[in-house]
Write an enzyme that holds these catalytic residues in place. Structure first.
Site, PDB file in Angstrom:
ATOM      1  N   GLU A 173      10.876   3.569 -47.300  1.00 25.08           N
ATOM      2  CA  GLU A 173      12.134   3.149 -47.710  1.00 25.08           C
ATOM      3  C   GLU A 173      11.614   1.733 -48.071  1.00 25.08           C
ATOM      4  O   GLU A 173      12.368   0.828 -47.005  1.00 25.08           O
ATOM      5  CB  GLU A 173      13.029   2.837 -46.562  1.00 25.08           C
ATOM      6  N   GLU A 365      13.178  13.081 -47.652  1.00 24.69           N
ATOM      7  CA  GLU A 365      13.949  12.947 -46.527  1.00 24.69           C
ATOM      8  C   GLU A 365      15.128  13.675 -46.982  1.00 24.69           C
ATOM      9  O   GLU A 365      16.002  13.153 -47.715  1.00 24.69           O
ATOM     10  CB  GLU A 365      13.717  11.449 -45.468  1.00 24.69           C
TER      11      GLU A 365
HETATM   12  C1  BGP Z   1      14.741   7.064 -43.043  1.00 24.06           C
HETATM   13  C2  BGP Z   1      13.773   6.590 -41.749  1.00 24.06           C
HETATM   14  C3  BGP Z   1      13.386   7.837 -40.703  1.00 24.06           C
HETATM   15  C4  BGP Z   1      14.442   8.471 -40.285  1.00 24.06           C
HETATM   16  C5  BGP Z   1      15.696   8.680 -40.773  1.00 24.06           C
HETATM   17  C6  BGP Z   1      17.120   9.364 -40.021  1.00 24.06           C
HETATM   18  O1  BGP Z   1      15.917   5.431 -42.871  1.00 24.06           O
HETATM   19  O2  BGP Z   1      12.966   6.800 -43.404  1.00 24.06           O
HETATM   20  O3  BGP Z   1      12.314   7.466 -39.857  1.00 24.06           O
HETATM   21  O4  BGP Z   1      14.447   8.642 -39.135  1.00 24.06           O
HETATM   22  O5  BGP Z   1      15.719   7.579 -41.501  1.00 24.06           O
HETATM   23  O6  BGP Z   1      17.218   8.477 -39.911  1.00 24.06           O
HETATM   24  P1  BGP Z   1      17.463   8.199 -38.467  1.00 24.06           P
HETATM   25  O7  BGP Z   1      16.483   8.750 -37.362  1.00 24.06           O
HETATM   26  O8  BGP Z   1      17.958   6.836 -38.173  1.00 24.06           O
HETATM   27  O9  BGP Z   1      19.225   9.562 -37.636  1.00 24.06           O
END
Ligand code: BGP
Length: 480
Positions: A173, A365
């Site tokens: 990201e 993701e």
């Molecule tokens: C993204 C990241 C991840 C992950 C995901 C979910 O921003 O790359 O590392 O954690 O989001 O977010 P969260 O864990 O805050 O729910």
């Protein structure tokens, strides 16, 4: 629907990050990373050092349980597993000349296990895990020195694992650095004190580093496939007012500049205009210009939600979201953490990215963070997570539509196939997995693993290549 909706060879799997899953934060010679000092999550200020309330220090103990966990992923039929290498396991401080062999050996063992099950690795080199020393001594990516340190680290990884790992991502990201300079860019200076010029200079250093290691990877092995990784966020105009449409265009520019540079090998005109009009003067060397020309092989991204934008400064951007804030969309429902659920946004973004860059895409993701309840069914502990099945079903339906639209897509990895610590809130109760991990927000729990209802469902998706996905229009057929 009984026919496969995804092509053969499609890379189905799940995605994780070292700092959210491994634990063992000080084992095997590992140095501290910026995650070890953000017990509340990457959206919050750092603290002085590791504290007992930081769930990431133990994670879900993947460092010791990787074999058992990978076997569970294999049972679902995973074709690919995305994980990150903790930079500070390999270079504990980040600026040493020699790597830490114990750290390298750990990932050898993980790769052995994946190989045993025929699962393709997809490795992120930097997933919000800048070594803390680099943040404190150099102010992270604000310093040009980090390009060289990152190149040494990446080269070490390519040389060590390059014959068994084909797919690599440079920065997770990367466009998040605009919003979280410490979490994403290891910039120790508080955001409020960071001059905008320096923020863009740090971004420039990251873009150059990403391009340079793309070249290095191709030199070491031309077969390696290197991708960039960005937060995707479709942005809709709040109304048909052209002012709102222009606001969307500008918001898109801010987000998409990163992958525009990654795919085109130079800054786009709108970025140059932005720099000019905001008094931003970047230090760009001739070598930088050469480095940037090494474009990525594919574009990968996270997708969780969409946002609205307005040209009216009175309209507040107050919808919670993945790193970025935005204006809520009255047509959408939100998750328990306020992230607005929009499966069609994924189809839109797939088309937008494909049309814009004509590079293969990879969804690395996607998923629903939700509170799960462990229950006993026929004497077996499980979670009846129909809400998660419904979320993934609808998103995959829209992915299949995008493939029909002609989008070239390499694969799909859900976020956190096994429960892990949340990045934004550092909670364990924000769960994404098909596999439940018995660990709670107060740190209690046995760390035992249990299969959720979605475990068998996803296994069936993979086995049938999406034949069991119910079209969104027939949503009522999915039990809720
Ligand atoms: C993204 C990241 C991840 C992950 C995901 C979910 O921003 O790359 O590392 O954690 O989001 O977010 P969260 O864990 O805050 O729910």
């Amino acid at each position: 629907m009984t026919t496969a909706r995804f092509p053969e060879g499609f890379l189905w799997g799940g995605a994780t990050a070292a700092n959210q899953i491994e634990g063992a934060y000080a084992d095997g010679g590992k140095g501290l990373s910026i995650q070890d000092v953000t017990p509340q999550g990457i959206m919050f200020d750092r603290v002085a050092g590791p504290t007992a309330d930081n769930l990431k220090l133990e994670g879900v103990d993947f460092y010791h349980r990787y074999a058992e966990d990978i076997a569970l992923l294999a049972e679902m039929g995973f074709k690919v597993f995305r994980f990150s290498i903790a930079w500070s396991r390999i270079f504990p401080l980040g600026d040493e000349a020699e790597p830490n062999e114990e750290g390298l050996a750990f990932y050898d063992r993980v790769l052995d296990e994946l190989e045993k099950h025929g699962i393709e690795p997809l490795i992120t080199l930097s997933h919000y895990e800048t070594p803390l020393h680099l943040a404190e001594k150099y102010d992270g990516w604000r310093s040009r020195d980090l390009i060289g340190f990152f190149e040494r680290y990446a080269r070490t990884c390519f040389e060590r694992y390059g014959d068994r790992v084909k797919y690599w991502l440079t920065f997770n990201e990367i466009n998040s650095v605009l919003h979280i300079p410490f979490g994403s860019g290891g910039i120790n200076t508080p955001k409020s004190e960071l001059p905008v010029n320096d923020l863009y200079q740090a971004i420039h250093h990251e873009l150059v580093a990403s391009a340079r290691v793309t070249r290095v990877a191709h030199e070491i092995n031309p077969e390696l496939q290197i991708g960039c990784m960005v937060i995707s966020m479709p942005i809709y105009p709040l109304t048909p007012n052209p002012d709102d449409a222009v606001a969307v265009m500008k918001a898109d520019h801010a987000n998409l500049m990163f992958s525009d540079v990654h795919t085109r090998g130079e800054y786009p005109g709108y970025a140059k205009r932005f720099f000019r009009e905001n008094g931003i003067e970047l230090d760009i060397t001739e070598q930088d210009v050469e480095d940037l020309k090494h474009t990525v092989d594919f574009v990968s991204f996270s997708y969780y939600m969409s946002m609205c934008e307005s040209g009216d400064p009175e309209v507040k951007a107050n919808a919670a979201g993945n790193i970025m804030m935005g204006i809520p969309n009255p047509h959408l429902e939100a998750s328990e953490w306020g992230w607005q659920i929009d499966p069609q946004g994924l189809r839109i973004v797939l088309n937008q990215f494909w049309d814009r860059w004509q590079k293969p895409l990879f969804i690395v993701e996607n998923g629903l963070g939700a509170k799960d309840q462990l229950v006993e069914v026929d004497g077996v502990k499980t979670v009846e997570d129909d809400y998660r099945i419904a979320y993934l079903n609808d998103h995959l339906d829209q992915v299949a539509e995008a493939i029909e639209d002609g989008v070239e897509l390499l694969g799909y990895t859900t976020w956190g196939p096994i429960d892990l610590v949340s990045a934004s809130t550092a909670q364990l109760s924000k769960r994404y997995g098909f596999i439940y991990v018995d660990r709670n927000d107060d740190g209690s729990g046995t760390l035992e693993r249990y299969k959720k209802k979605s475990f068998d469902w996803y296994a069936e998706v993979i086995r049938t290549r999406g034949a069991n996905i119910v079209p969104m229009g027939a949503k009522e057929l999915v039990s809720a």
